[in-house]
Design a protein around this motif. Structure first.
Motif, PDB file in Angstrom:
ATOM      1  N   GLY A  26      20.177 -26.025  85.858  1.00  0.00           N
ATOM      2  CA  GLY A  26      18.998 -26.434  84.847  1.00  0.00           C
ATOM      3  C   GLY A  26      18.705 -25.489  83.963  1.00  0.00           C
ATOM      4  N   HIS A  27      18.321 -25.853  82.756  1.00  0.00           N
ATOM      5  CA  HIS A  27      17.768 -24.897  81.813  1.00  0.00           C
ATOM      6  C   HIS A  27      16.344 -24.587  82.023  1.00  0.00           C
ATOM      7  CE1 HIS A  27      16.596 -27.811  78.803  1.00  0.00           C
ATOM      8  NE2 HIS A  27      17.262 -28.337  79.282  1.00  0.00           N
ATOM      9  N   ASP A  39      12.135 -32.537  79.863  1.00  0.00           N
ATOM     10  CA  ASP A  39      13.368 -31.674  79.454  1.00  0.00           C
ATOM     11  C   ASP A  39      13.106 -30.130  79.774  1.00  0.00           C
ATOM     12  OD1 ASP A  39      16.022 -30.859  78.468  1.00  0.00           O
ATOM     13  OD2 ASP A  39      15.292 -31.681  76.507  1.00  0.00           O
ATOM     14  N   MET A  40      13.191 -29.608  80.843  1.00  0.00           N
ATOM     15  CA  MET A  40      13.596 -30.408  82.159  1.00  0.00           C
ATOM     16  C   MET A  40      12.942 -29.412  83.060  1.00  0.00           C
ATOM     17  SD  MET A  40      17.597 -29.083  82.900  1.00  0.00           S
ATOM     18  CE  MET A  40      17.321 -29.437  84.626  1.00  0.00           C
ATOM     19  N   GLU A  87      18.975 -23.331  76.275  1.00  0.00           N
ATOM     20  CA  GLU A  87      20.031 -24.233  76.074  1.00  0.00           C
ATOM     21  C   GLU A  87      19.644 -25.045  74.884  1.00  0.00           C
ATOM     22  OE1 GLU A  87      21.102 -28.729  76.421  1.00  0.00           O
ATOM     23  OE2 GLU A  87      19.001 -27.842  76.219  1.00  0.00           O
ATOM     24  N   GLU A  88      18.289 -25.110  74.183  1.00  0.00           N
ATOM     25  CA  GLU A  88      17.811 -25.812  73.187  1.00  0.00           C
ATOM     26  C   GLU A  88      18.246 -25.288  71.668  1.00  0.00           C
ATOM     27  OE1 GLU A  88      17.014 -28.570  73.739  1.00  0.00           O
ATOM     28  OE2 GLU A  88      15.887 -28.897  75.827  1.00  0.00           O
ATOM     29  N   GLU A 125      19.529 -32.296  84.359  1.00  0.00           N
ATOM     30  CA  GLU A 125      18.997 -32.883  83.024  1.00  0.00           C
ATOM     31  C   GLU A 125      18.365 -34.313  83.263  1.00  0.00           C
ATOM     32  OE1 GLU A 125      18.601 -31.717  80.033  1.00  0.00           O
ATOM     33  OE2 GLU A 125      19.900 -30.064  79.878  1.00  0.00           O
ATOM     34  N   SER A 138      17.630 -37.929  83.585  1.00  0.00           N
ATOM     35  CA  SER A 138      18.456 -39.311  83.633  1.00  0.00           C
ATOM     36  C   SER A 138      17.907 -40.525  84.090  1.00  0.00           C
ATOM     37  CB  SER A 138      19.709 -38.895  84.385  1.00  0.00           C
ATOM     38  OG  SER A 138      19.433 -38.642  85.924  1.00  0.00           O
ATOM     39  N   THR A 148      26.704 -32.797  76.685  1.00  0.00           N
ATOM     40  CA  THR A 148      25.474 -32.042  77.475  1.00  0.00           C
ATOM     41  C   THR A 148      26.619 -30.868  78.146  1.00  0.00           C
ATOM     42  OG1 THR A 148      25.984 -32.893  79.554  1.00  0.00           O
ATOM     43  CG2 THR A 148      24.594 -34.189  78.161  1.00  0.00           C
ATOM     44  N   ASN A 174      25.188 -35.590  85.462  1.00  0.00           N
ATOM     45  CA  ASN A 174      23.464 -35.427  85.133  1.00  0.00           C
ATOM     46  C   ASN A 174      22.662 -36.150  86.318  1.00  0.00           C
ATOM     47  OD1 ASN A 174      23.111 -33.991  82.401  1.00  0.00           O
ATOM     48  ND2 ASN A 174      24.779 -35.728  81.918  1.00  0.00           N
ATOM     49  N   PRO A 185      15.499 -39.508  79.159  1.00  0.00           N
ATOM     50  CA  PRO A 185      15.939 -38.743  78.216  1.00  0.00           C
ATOM     51  C   PRO A 185      15.624 -39.056  76.808  1.00  0.00           C
ATOM     52  CG  PRO A 185      17.862 -40.057  79.038  1.00  0.00           C
ATOM     53  CD  PRO A 185      16.616 -40.328  79.908  1.00  0.00           C
ATOM     54  N   ALA A 243      12.566 -36.918  75.692  1.00  0.00           N
ATOM     55  CA  ALA A 243      12.900 -35.628  75.467  1.00  0.00           C
ATOM     56  C   ALA A 243      12.639 -34.947  74.049  1.00  0.00           C
ATOM     57  CB  ALA A 243      14.440 -35.189  75.995  1.00  0.00           C
TER      58      ALA A 243
END
Ligand SMILES: [Zn+2]
Length: 354
Positions: free
Chosen positions: A68-69, A97-98, A127-128, A156, A158, A306, A320, A326, A329
């Protein structure tokens, strides 16, 4: 600073949210995760930039990767996080997120000293933002062995259900060509913009397919996303192009998608701008079946691209599975039901502990 593991993953999520970590500023939150986990003898913890890798090495016959980020999109008066609606909702930047998913990972990494399978836990940066900075991409490129495993989960958001695979993504330009002339004598030219009329009509009429892949229905999209053309107000244009985005089901390759587009737009020239393969859901394996029944969640297709696809590229089935909607997010109103954080913690614990 080190986390107190007598608190639950919901409280850990709040602590992680309250440490700002907009992409590029993950150091402090990475420090906390690294320091908190380094005291556990069942984990070997390594840090590469602001990516933290914690592994068990118990000699199990299978290894799962859970990632995960830890970065977020920019803050908008929504840090610190707060509990609302009788403490049933955690509200604020990162709750969806997240960091809730990242918090569940931290809690379980600390507590699962004897998991059924060896586990590689990965928290990663950036990640973003631009893909070149993505921590998981950098690990996949420079240390692919760190991502090795039999099955991977990205926590992430879900809605605490299992979202498998993702659609592929290709962007192309479709070029029309003609002949320039003065617009006072248009019959001497050949208007490239006019030639795009039938293309736009074909796009508007097109019914995108829904394709079943490994038991999940992937809905495709084919859309014009830009248009360019024209020379001057008194010139018949000799060139025009449409920018088209095709999101294709994960049973197709980039090459398949490109073939489809060249056929669809024939005889016009089609050039690729960029493309990324999708990922099959990977839910048809025996090992995935054990995961699905242990966590007791629904399985659904994922539409957006993703980091799951990075594992697919390494031949590792990935899904995920994480708390949060989501659709919330990146919104200013990011918020997660506390019950979803607990459900994901319990689901993963049931699967990993047996
Ligand atoms: Zn995310």
């Amino acid at each position: 600073m080190s986390l107190d593991f007598s608190i639950n993953s919901v409280q850990i999520a709040k602590i992680l949210c309250d440490i700002p970590s907009v992409s590029g500023n993950e150091q402090e939150v990475a420090d906390l995760i690294q320091e908190s986990l380094s005291e556990f003898s069942h984990l070997s913890v390594e840090r590469i930039s602001n990516n933290i890798i914690a592994k068990t090495n118990l000699g199990r016959d299978k290894r799962v990767v859970i990632a995960g980020h830890i970065d977020t999109v920019p803050i908008k008066d929504n840090v610190p996080a707060k509990f609302i609606e009788d403490d049933t909702i955690l509200w604020g930047r990162g709750t969806v997120d997240m960091k809730s998913g990242a918090a569940v990972m931290v809690k379980l990494a600390a507590e699962l000293a004897e998991p059924l399978w060896d586990i590689t836990w990965i928290w990663y940066e950036n990640e973003e933002v631009a893909e070149t900075l993505n921590g998981l991409k950098q690990l996949a490129d420079s240390r692919p062995e760190e991502l090795a495993g039999d099955f991977a989960i990205l926590c992430e958001p879900s809605n605490a259900e299992i979202e498998g695979g993702c659609n592929g993504n290709i962007r192309v330009r479709v070029y029309a060509e003609g002949t320039r002339a003065h617009s006072a004598r248009a019959w001497l030219g050949d208007n490239a913009i006019h030639k795009l009329g039938s293309v736009l009509q074909a796009l508007a009429n097109y019914q995108a397919a829904t394709v079943n892949v490994d038991g999940l229905d992937y809905r495709e999209s084919l859309s014009a996303v830009g248009i360019e053309g024209g020379v001057a107000g008194n010139v018949i244009p000799d060139a025009a192009n449409i920018h088209v985005n095709y999101r294709f089901a994960p049973n197709k390759t980039i090459e398949d998608a490109y073939q489809f587009l060249t056929g669809f737009f024939a005889p016009l020239r089609v050039e690729i701008v960029d493309a990324a393969n999708g990922a099959r859901p990977g839910l048809d394996s025996e090992f995935a079946a054990v995961f699905i029944s242990a966590v007791g969640a629904e399985t659904r297709p994922k539409y957006g691209w993703t980091d799951v696809a990075r594992f697919a590229r390494l031949g590792i089935p990935a899904v995920n599975y994480g708390p949060g909607d989501p659709n919330l997010a990146h919104t200013d109103n990011e918020q997660v039901p506390v019950a979803q954080i607990i459900r994901v913690e319990e689901g993963l614990r049931a699967w990993l502990q047996g």
